[in-house]
Scaffold this active site. Structure first.
Site, PDB file in Angstrom:
ATOM      1  CB  CYS A   7      -0.364  -0.278   1.152  1.00 47.96           C
ATOM      2  SG  CYS A   7      -2.088  -1.378   1.687  1.00 47.96           S
ATOM      3  CB  ALA A   8       4.802   2.096   0.527  1.00 47.98           C
ATOM      4  CB  THR A  80       6.957  -4.711  -5.343  1.00 47.32           C
ATOM      5  OG1 THR A  80       7.255  -5.142  -6.884  1.00 47.32           O
ATOM      6  CG2 THR A  80       5.365  -3.856  -6.143  1.00 47.32           C
ATOM      7  N   GLY A 130       2.711  -6.733 -17.169  1.00 49.23           N
ATOM      8  CA  GLY A 130       3.851  -8.041 -17.312  1.00 49.23           C
ATOM      9  C   GLY A 130       2.992  -8.952 -17.370  1.00 49.23           C
ATOM     10  CG  HIS A 306     -29.425  23.651  -5.188  1.00 49.22           C
ATOM     11  ND1 HIS A 306     -30.194  24.650  -4.236  1.00 49.22           N
ATOM     12  CD2 HIS A 306     -28.166  24.493  -4.913  1.00 49.22           C
ATOM     13  CE1 HIS A 306     -29.375  25.467  -3.444  1.00 49.22           C
ATOM     14  NE2 HIS A 306     -28.803  25.607  -4.199  1.00 49.22           N
ATOM     15  CB  ALA A 382     -20.360  32.056 -10.886  1.00 56.01           C
TER      16      ALA A 382
END
Lengths: 407, 407, 407
Positions: A7-8, A80, A130, A306, A382
């Site tokens: 998870c790095a 990894t 891969g 809205h 806007a």
């Protein structure tokens, strides 16, 4: 048996969604990618080691109370392989390794009967992944990294089972040219010494490489939900299909919801709002009068009060949409919407809206063109027509050239 | 008794609605003008000869299975007289002749008792039409073509009863200056030899000369419909007034329909849509969330999915409206809306929206000014303010000049 | 006992709302400010003298049938003192004096037991008002006009009880530098001769100095209303909170109303409209499909037919909003909205929309920035982004620079 989940990473291809969270924390079908993975492994293992680094605090905060989860921080070296090695001193037996950013359907039990195994997925475009070559007995014999002429259409799906000895191999792997220790280099070594079984996945698998993969995985997961309405439903609300409305959510009068859809706790929908299939409204979101959300993920605390339409979009946390903010999600020529990914203009899918970071505010009557990305903390003035990506922390506005006449 | 219906013209004043169909095929109150006419004559005659030329395939495809209808193609020479002459070899007895582009209320039986007769309509502006002068016994004695000083306020209403001998007169008529053989020239000849009765129409009559005449005739015909609901009506739908909803149409949840209105088969309305009086939604149209249609004809396969307003407009087939496409239909000064008709700027009516051809796509948040015409196959870019006519096959867009500031 | 109510002023700080009516006639919570005052005094007095001048006909027309009300016109000389003096020949006993432009909660009976008294209100910013200093027995001993260093936080609240002799003092007061005879000068004189009791108000008090004070007072008064539904309520209408719907008003199908709110007679809401708290729709207003009104006063005969949002705004009479007219009411930086008041840019409140005069017409898809003022009789062209004040009788429009390409 333990599990190591990687998870790095920085998740750069998923900017701006990864500006304030690591990729595994992007919510899909109502919870982080990583939570979807943990649910797959938590009954099979004793410990779950999350190897974290980039924005680690987001992961730690979310999972700190999970009884099996431990956090390990990846050091200076990337890759990894080095991530797995981070867990060496904690893991004593065989172990699973999973990428922290995949959504997949197959059960993991079938991996456990092999000493070493890796998941493979059959794809049409193996050249982007891969590639894995198997022998007749489905043992891995070769790995190719994004090969021009792939020898197979099977790719590395980011799920592995290893013996503890693999740590010894990993220890000796030298960093690659880009300075990363790669798990695949260890697997190549392993294939020389031992057998590593290739296990083809049968079900859905998505490595969430690009923003639209999030929406695809969201759709896949939402197809599995069953109606469960715990929130408050006001008068004349019409609900069709499978819809989850959590306790503490309110669907206000005269709204229409077509599932599959998830409305998380604290979210308010309506009155007179329209939620269409494949939508997830995270905690404390608000979708008000005449607004319509379709095929989109709206992250927590975001308000769409809205007359707005959000289609095929991913909207970050704490955003506020001015009245009549509209997303386009389709080209006139019906070709795939193009998106900038790490500086390249990439074809995505036929329908894609806007990809927005956190804390963005839009003014009234803003238009977004398909596939536009808006960085976090930006303000869109806007009536602006946004036809290009907006960097984070940017204030965009326009001034109309008005003609004045006396009547 | 046979009928000859004149359907060969190009209908140039009704561009862009006639770009892909001849004028008689413009749908009013749910079916082509021509079908409204055929229903008036089919019980009175043995054969109905449709004299076709411009876009004849559209007429043939639609009416090919009608047991009394035959198609005759008008040759090189133009003009209503030559059109009637086209049927000479097929028609053996007396016959009716009708313009193929009129909507009228009177029954045709009263014509049958005369050998020769023509319908007249009393109007306030005869100078714009073919004026007819009668004697004391209502026999036609003079025809004036768009006279500056009309001798009567009765005009030629485009409906005739003739003896077969009229073909003989027609044969000898020379083409006019503009190269057309005119039926009125034959009538002038006829008045010298025989009596031709002028029959004043009492009911509604409209020659559909300009786009807003279509909406007027549509309103007239819708006043006659009776509620007939065969389609599917979902929860909390409110229907008021006389409304026809054909089988295979769906009115989705929480929508409101105020008749008179017609929703044809395959059309989808809602959820949360609003259909107002004098609206016709043709086959397979879609009007979705928060959209409102008023006093308009939406031709088949056109989609108006969300947050749009279409008022006093005629929209062609296969159009797709981006979210929040809005038509204006009223001037600030409350004067009649001006429309370009064959190069001239003409006053129309107080409320008129957009006149749109087929296959037009609009982006999100497009605005149309009153009386604007949009040619077929055009694309109108997001957020454009369209204040002039758009040619067919045109891509119109704008780019906002945006100011960027770092926050 | 009589009452004199001062209604002659021009109310310049409340332009454009005072362009066609004097400030006391601005409607708050469904009736003019002045009517709110008259209801406070009518049971305590024999005669109510309204001292009028600017736009006096509006006041006279509205109150001409009130049995106790008499109208007196202030002459050439301005000022509150001269206004009171106008009533000298009519008032024979003690009398109350009230400013005609305040909304207050306290009952007035407690003033009657003193010969001379004046109401005081404790405020946080006394330096902007007339400050009053009391002795230990709550007798007024000093008046300071907008002092830099106020000696108390009590201000003159514009409500007084006087003996008849006060007229004698007033007679001799000389006009101030700006040519006005001030009531406060008479009070100063009075404090030298007699006792004048200072009475602190306990309840709500607002002198309606700036446009947003109107909305604040409106909110205060609406908190007191009780549900009373006399109008017609169509199918699937959902009403929550305290709501007054007068006879002759119609709430059309599938609309949602959240009180407190008032819908006056002849007003039409919906179908599919959304009225939010603190809204007042005056007589014969129309709020249609998908429109949403929040915290706003919409004066009589104004039409907001479709797809519009009006928030925290005050809209004059006889206005017509084009489809998709949207007001913004919040700044991106969450700071108070700035408003021009008599040439100065003033901070107002966090949420403020548009302040609009009478007879304004907006085109389709107009955007108003927060705090903008629009003068009466102006026309705002389609698709304009209005980010500055618009003078009265002004036609504002824009022309998009469009790019045309052949397809």
């Amino acid at each position: 048996m333990d599990a190591i989940i990687l998870c790095a990473g920085k998740g750069e291809r998923l900017r701006p969604l990864t500006e304030n969270r690591p990729k595994p924390m992007i919510p899909i079908a109502g919870k982080p990618i990583l939570e979807n993975i943990i649910e797959k492994v938590e009954d099979l293992v004793d410990n779950i080691y999350l190897v974290v680094k980039y924005k680690k605090e987001v992961i730690i905060e979310y999972f700190k109370n999970h009884p099996k989860v431990k956090f390990l921080e990846q050091g200076e070296i990337d890759g990894t392989g080095y991530a797995v090695l981070t867990a060496k001193d904690y893991v004593e037996e065989d172990f699973l390794v999973l990428n922290g950013d995949i959504i997949f359907e197959d059960d993991l039990e079938k991996f456990l009967k092999y000493k070493n195994a890796m998941a493979l997925k059959e794809v049409k475009n193996p050249e982007n992944f891969g590639v894995v070559v198997l022998d007749d007995e489905n043992n891995v014999i070769e790995l190719q990294e994004k090969p021009k002429n792939p020898k197979s259409n099977l790719i590395n799906a980011g799920i592995y089972k290893f013996e503890n000895e693999v740590f010894e191999i990993l220890k000796d792997i030298k960093p690659s040219e880009r300075g990363e220790v790669e798990l695949t280099d260890a697997i190549k070594e392993l294939t020389r010494e031992k057998k590593i079984k290739g296990i083809k996945l049968n079900g859905y698998w998505n490595d969430i490489g690009r923003p639209w993969d999030i929406l695809d995985a969201n759709k896949y997961l939402l197809e599995k939900i069953k109606t469960n309405i715990k929130g408050k439903i006001e008068e004349n609300v019409v609900i069709k299909g499978e819809v989850v409305i959590e306790e503490g959510a309110i669907i206000k009068a005269n709204s229409v919801i077509e599932g599959p859809a998830i409305v998380k706790k604290g979210a308010i929908v309506g009155p007179l709002a329209y939620i269409r299939p494949n939508t997830v409204l995270m905690e404390n979101t608000f979708v008000g009068n005449s607004s319509e959300i379709k095929g989109s993920i709206i992250m927590k605390n975001t308000k769409i009060p809205h007359l707005s339409y959000v289609g095929d979009s991913i909207i970050g946390e704490n955003c506020n949409f001015g009245c009549n903010t509209i997303t386009a999600n389709l080209r006139f020529d019906d070709k795939p919407v193009k998106v900038n990914i790490k500086g390249k203009r990439i074809e995505s899918v036929r329908k894609l809206g806007v990809i927005m970071g956190d804390n963005v505010k839009t003014g009234i009557q803003v238009s977004f063109m398909p596939g536009v990305k808006v960085g976090s903390n930006s303000w869109i003035g806007a009536s602006c027509l946004i036809d290009r990506d907006i960097e984070k922390n940017t204030f965009v506005y326009k001034k109309d050239e008005l003609v004045f006449k006396k009547l």
